[in-house]
Design a protein around this motif. Structure first.
Motif, PDB file in Angstrom:
ATOM      1  N   GLN A 166     -36.294 -84.696  41.846  1.00  0.00           N
ATOM      2  CA  GLN A 166     -37.533 -84.761  42.617  1.00  0.00           C
ATOM      3  C   GLN A 166     -37.487 -85.894  43.640  1.00  0.00           C
ATOM      4  OE1 GLN A 166     -40.073 -85.128  39.163  1.00  0.00           O
ATOM      5  NE2 GLN A 166     -40.779 -82.989  39.343  1.00  0.00           N
ATOM      6  N   GLY A 167     -36.912 -87.027  43.242  1.00  0.00           N
ATOM      7  CA  GLY A 167     -36.779 -88.143  44.178  1.00  0.00           C
ATOM      8  C   GLY A 167     -35.864 -87.813  45.338  1.00  0.00           C
ATOM      9  N   ALA A 168     -34.764 -87.118  45.054  1.00  0.00           N
ATOM     10  CA  ALA A 168     -33.838 -86.729  46.108  1.00  0.00           C
ATOM     11  C   ALA A 168     -34.512 -85.783  47.092  1.00  0.00           C
ATOM     12  CB  ALA A 168     -32.594 -86.085  45.505  1.00  0.00           C
ATOM     13  N   PHE A 169     -35.308 -84.881  46.580  1.00  0.00           N
ATOM     14  CA  PHE A 169     -35.980 -83.923  47.461  1.00  0.00           C
ATOM     15  C   PHE A 169     -37.018 -84.622  48.328  1.00  0.00           C
ATOM     16  CE2 PHE A 169     -34.987 -79.438  47.169  1.00  0.00           C
ATOM     17  CZ  PHE A 169     -35.774 -78.898  48.177  1.00  0.00           C
ATOM     18  N   ARG A 170     -37.755 -85.559  47.729  1.00  0.00           N
ATOM     19  CA  ARG A 170     -38.746 -86.294  48.520  1.00  0.00           C
ATOM     20  C   ARG A 170     -38.064 -87.099  49.617  1.00  0.00           C
ATOM     21  NH1 ARG A 170     -41.245 -87.113  43.455  1.00  0.00           N
ATOM     22  NH2 ARG A 170     -40.214 -89.130  43.245  1.00  0.00           N
ATOM     23  N   SER A 171     -36.946 -87.716  49.290  1.00  0.00           N
ATOM     24  CA  SER A 171     -36.227 -88.511  50.290  1.00  0.00           C
ATOM     25  C   SER A 171     -35.752 -87.647  51.450  1.00  0.00           C
ATOM     26  CB  SER A 171     -35.023 -89.213  49.641  1.00  0.00           C
ATOM     27  OG  SER A 171     -35.448 -90.167  48.698  1.00  0.00           O
ATOM     28  N   MET A 172     -35.278 -86.438  51.147  1.00  0.00           N
ATOM     29  CA  MET A 172     -34.846 -85.534  52.216  1.00  0.00           C
ATOM     30  C   MET A 172     -35.995 -85.222  53.160  1.00  0.00           C
ATOM     31  SD  MET A 172     -32.205 -82.654  50.820  1.00  0.00           S
ATOM     32  CE  MET A 172     -32.855 -82.472  49.167  1.00  0.00           C
ATOM     33  N   HIS A 173     -37.156 -84.937  52.583  1.00  0.00           N
ATOM     34  CA  HIS A 173     -38.294 -84.549  53.420  1.00  0.00           C
ATOM     35  C   HIS A 173     -38.889 -85.726  54.184  1.00  0.00           C
ATOM     36  CE1 HIS A 173     -38.939 -80.262  52.593  1.00  0.00           C
ATOM     37  NE2 HIS A 173     -38.309 -80.507  51.465  1.00  0.00           N
ATOM     38  N   GLU A 174     -38.513 -86.927  53.834  1.00  0.00           N
ATOM     39  CA  GLU A 174     -38.968 -88.097  54.578  1.00  0.00           C
ATOM     40  C   GLU A 174     -38.058 -88.430  55.760  1.00  0.00           C
ATOM     41  OE1 GLU A 174     -39.148 -91.035  51.544  1.00  0.00           O
ATOM     42  OE2 GLU A 174     -40.993 -90.211  50.643  1.00  0.00           O
ATOM     43  N   ARG A 175     -36.920 -87.755  55.856  1.00  0.00           N
ATOM     44  CA  ARG A 175     -36.031 -87.998  56.992  1.00  0.00           C
ATOM     45  C   ARG A 175     -36.656 -87.456  58.271  1.00  0.00           C
ATOM     46  NH1 ARG A 175     -30.752 -85.099  54.475  1.00  0.00           N
ATOM     47  NH2 ARG A 175     -30.459 -86.407  52.627  1.00  0.00           N
ATOM     48  N   PRO A 176     -36.572 -88.204  59.357  1.00  0.00           N
ATOM     49  CA  PRO A 176     -37.089 -87.692  60.629  1.00  0.00           C
ATOM     50  C   PRO A 176     -36.374 -86.404  61.025  1.00  0.00           C
ATOM     51  CG  PRO A 176     -36.657 -90.056  60.768  1.00  0.00           C
ATOM     52  CD  PRO A 176     -36.078 -89.593  59.452  1.00  0.00           C
ATOM     53  N   GLY A 177     -37.150 -85.384  61.332  1.00  0.00           N
ATOM     54  CA  GLY A 177     -36.585 -84.130  61.804  1.00  0.00           C
ATOM     55  C   GLY A 177     -36.070 -83.207  60.723  1.00  0.00           C
ATOM     56  N   PHE A 178     -36.173 -83.603  59.437  1.00  0.00           N
ATOM     57  CA  PHE A 178     -35.669 -82.726  58.369  1.00  0.00           C
ATOM     58  C   PHE A 178     -36.532 -81.473  58.271  1.00  0.00           C
ATOM     59  CE2 PHE A 178     -35.780 -81.088  54.043  1.00  0.00           C
ATOM     60  CZ  PHE A 178     -34.427 -80.906  53.799  1.00  0.00           C
TER      61      PHE A 178
END
Length: 230
Positions: free
Chosen positions: A78-90
């Protein structure tokens, strides 16, 4: 257009059916495994578990874990997924043709719903896509109750949307979707562009597997008209 009383209900899976989440799910699984000290899973292993609730999916990916270790794995994913969605432009892109089909079905008077193994957070993220909130009458996920292949999500979708089993079709890319459809007594309609192969989807009970969105649209209209898909 307001759906007619006998309007068919199309219940869509999300990952691998409407949204091309293959790269994101694999990255999250690999990152989570690395975080908790597990061997990194390959795509072949990961693709088999997509569609299940997250706990069940990761349990199948690493059956040797204790309950406490599994909870850590889930939290890392879940943490990995949240981090991905916080990337600019993801972005997890829609498959080409998905939005056009949804718009046409809605204009033609279909009832539309979602049934997914995603979390409620993931569902809400997808419903924030342009136009989605107005398309779907309901959405159902593994956090609402039993996950796929239990029929609970489809039963709830029919209750909320006013759909009857004989006028309801489940559209998905995995064997989990097809088994859920069969368990709920609705039509299991597969697609060939997601996580499971067309042969795997057919073997799990799909009455038809569409090779592309025009083929899916043709199959859905045949279903609505009471005809067999070509």
């Amino acid at each position: 257009m307001r759906p007619a009383a006998d309007a068919p209900l199309a219940v869509f899976d999300i990952d691998g059916t409407l949204v091309d989440s293959r790269a994101a799910i694999l990255e999250a699984a690999v990152t989570a495994a690395r975080t908790v000290g597990l061997a990194e899973p390959g795509y072949e292993a990961v693709r088999q578990i997509v569609g299940l609730s997250l706990h069940e999916a990761l349990r199948q990916l690493a059956p040797e874990l204790t309950d406490a270790e599994l909870a850590e794995f889930v939290a890392a994913y879940q943490g990995a997924f949240r981090s991905m969605h916080e990337r600019p432009g993801f972005e997890e892109p829609l498959y080409a043709g998905a939005m056009d089909l949804l718009d046409r079905l809605s204009r033609d008077g279909w009832r539309l719903s979602l049934a997914t193994g995603q979390s409620r957070r993931g569902v809400e993220r997808n419903l924030a896509r342009a136009g989605w909130a107005d398309l779907f009458l309901s959405s159902h996920c593994a956090e609402d109750g039993p996950g796929k292949p239990d029929p609970a999500m489809l039963v709830c979708a029919m209750d909320v949307c006013g759909g009857a089993p004989e006028r309801t079709v489940m559209i998905g890319d995995t064997s989990h979707d097809m088994r859920m459809a069969l368990n709920a007594g609705v039509r299991p309609q597969g697609v060939a562009w997601g996580f499971h192969t067309a042969d795997e989807v057919l073997a799990s009970g799909a009455v038809h597997v569409a090779e592309d969105f025009p083929g899916l649209e043709q199959a859905l209209h045949a279903f609505a008209a009471g005809r067999r898909a070509a």
